[in-house]
Design a protein around this motif. Structure first.
Motif, mmCIF file in Angstrom:
data_model
loop_
_atom_site.group_PDB
_atom_site.id
_atom_site.type_symbol
_atom_site.label_atom_id
_atom_site.label_comp_id
_atom_site.label_asym_id
_atom_site.label_seq_id
_atom_site.Cartn_x
_atom_site.Cartn_y
_atom_site.Cartn_z
ATOM 1 N N ILE A 201 0.741 -1.309 -0.056
ATOM 2 C CA ILE A 201 0.031 0.014 -0.089
ATOM 3 C C ILE A 201 0.867 1.184 0.102
ATOM 4 N N SER A 212 -3.481 -0.794 -4.869
ATOM 5 C CA SER A 212 -3.002 -0.215 -3.527
ATOM 6 C C SER A 212 -4.139 0.574 -2.911
ATOM 7 N N ALA A 216 -5.904 -0.378 0.387
ATOM 8 C CA ALA A 216 -5.943 0.362 1.644
ATOM 9 C C ALA A 216 -7.231 0.596 2.267
#
Length: 324
Positions: A201, A212, A216
């Motif tokens: 991330i 990513s 997240a």
């Protein structure tokens, strides 16, 4: 009743006025309810302060983080309130909500903006058509064009969102092999699953721009108390990618039962790369077939001119000599 441009324009302006009035009434009513709630809360806090009870400063928004005010903010809040009505479920159907989720628009504000865009497009497209017509002859054709303009204005936001969702879906498919290799590498050096996801991330957001962000969001849900399966459910179902769903199932199984994950990820990555090679070979084969028609239309005439042109000219000269 015979439709004339002036009559249609009057109907369109009346519809726009009714829609604006309805939006304004809903916005003002919601703003009035918020004001009453704020006054009630302020009165309760004042009574607690007068009674000597401690007041927590952590509850409620901090200074500088108050919700936006104004006409546009009120209209946005009213559109969010419309999402759960029958009209809202028609304007923003389940398919549209899945497309918005696939585009990364996860909050209710984005759905309300999408509904407002559809309403504005359906109202403004016929008006623009009538302004461009400038009193030209009308009739059934003009009525059909108005219907087409209304339908196009209503569907234009969905077409835009669908094109963006398809682009993100293709981007996720391209990022998936890199995601599998990075996960296998990070698991191989001894990092836990949480640490591996956090590294991807924060440190690989340029390599995995879409995954990513999705990871997240999943990690944020996991930190709030949801299970790993619940936090990754949207990632596995939104993009309609079987390989991504298989990777998510593998991650969930490793999180639940433990065990080594490097070898399954290696085999999965090899199978994915082989499938991509097969897909590329298939695309190359299709391009070869398509290029055959292009070559026949472009190269064959030039080849005939170069090879048969001198002989054809010689025959013409011979025939002209015989006539003399």
């Amino acid at each position: 009743m015979h439709l004339t441009p002036n009559l249609v324009a009057a109907f369109a302006v009346l519809a726009l006025a009714c829609a604006a009035a309805l939006i304004g009434v809903l916005a003002l009513s919601r703003y009035a309810r918020m004001q009453r709630s704020a006054r009630t809360l302020e009165g309760a806090l004042t009574q607690r302060v007068a009674a000597g009870a401690p007041v927590s400063t952590d509850s409620g928004p901090a200074r500088g983080e108050a919700p936006p005010t104004g006409l546009f903010a009120a209209i946005g809040r009213a559109s969010i309130a419309w999402l759960d009505t029958s009209f809202g479920r028609i304007a923003v159907a389940d398919e549209d909500r899945r497309l918005l989720d696939r585009c990364g628009y996860l909050d209710a504000r984005a759905r309300g903006a999408f509904m407002l865009a559809r309403i504005a497009g359906a109202a403004l497209a016929p008006v623009a058509l009538m302004l461009l017509a400038r009193g030209t002859p009308h009739g059934a054709r003009f009525t059909l064009l108005l219907f087409v303009a209304l339908s196009g204005g209503f569907m234009a936001p969905k077409w835009f969102v669908q094109s963006r969702a398809n682009a993100r879906q293709r981007a996720v498919g391209n990022e998936l092999p890199m995601f599998v290799d990075l996960l296998r590498l990070l698991q191989g050096v001894g990092l836990s699953l949480d640490q591996s996801l956090q590294v991807m991330i924060h440190d690989f957001k340029t390599v995995l721009p879409i995954l990513s962000k999705e990871l997240a969001a999943a990690q944020a849900q996991f930190a709030t108390g949801r299970t790993r399966e619940q936090s990754l459910k949207r990632l596995s179902s939104s993009y309609e990618n079987e390989d991504l769903a298989a990777v998510v199932r593998l991650v969930i199984q490793v999180e639940k039962y433990g065990g080594a994950v490097q070898e399954p990820l290696r085999q999965f990555g090899d199978r994915m790369r082989e499938a991509r090679r097969a897909a590329l070979r298939e695309r190359i084969g299709k391009v070869t077939v398509k290029m055959t028609g292009v070559m026949v239309l472009t190269l064959l005439p030039a080849l005939l001119i170069v090879t048969a042109g001198p002989g054809f000219l010689a025959v013409l000269h011979s025939l002209s000599g015989l006539h003399r």
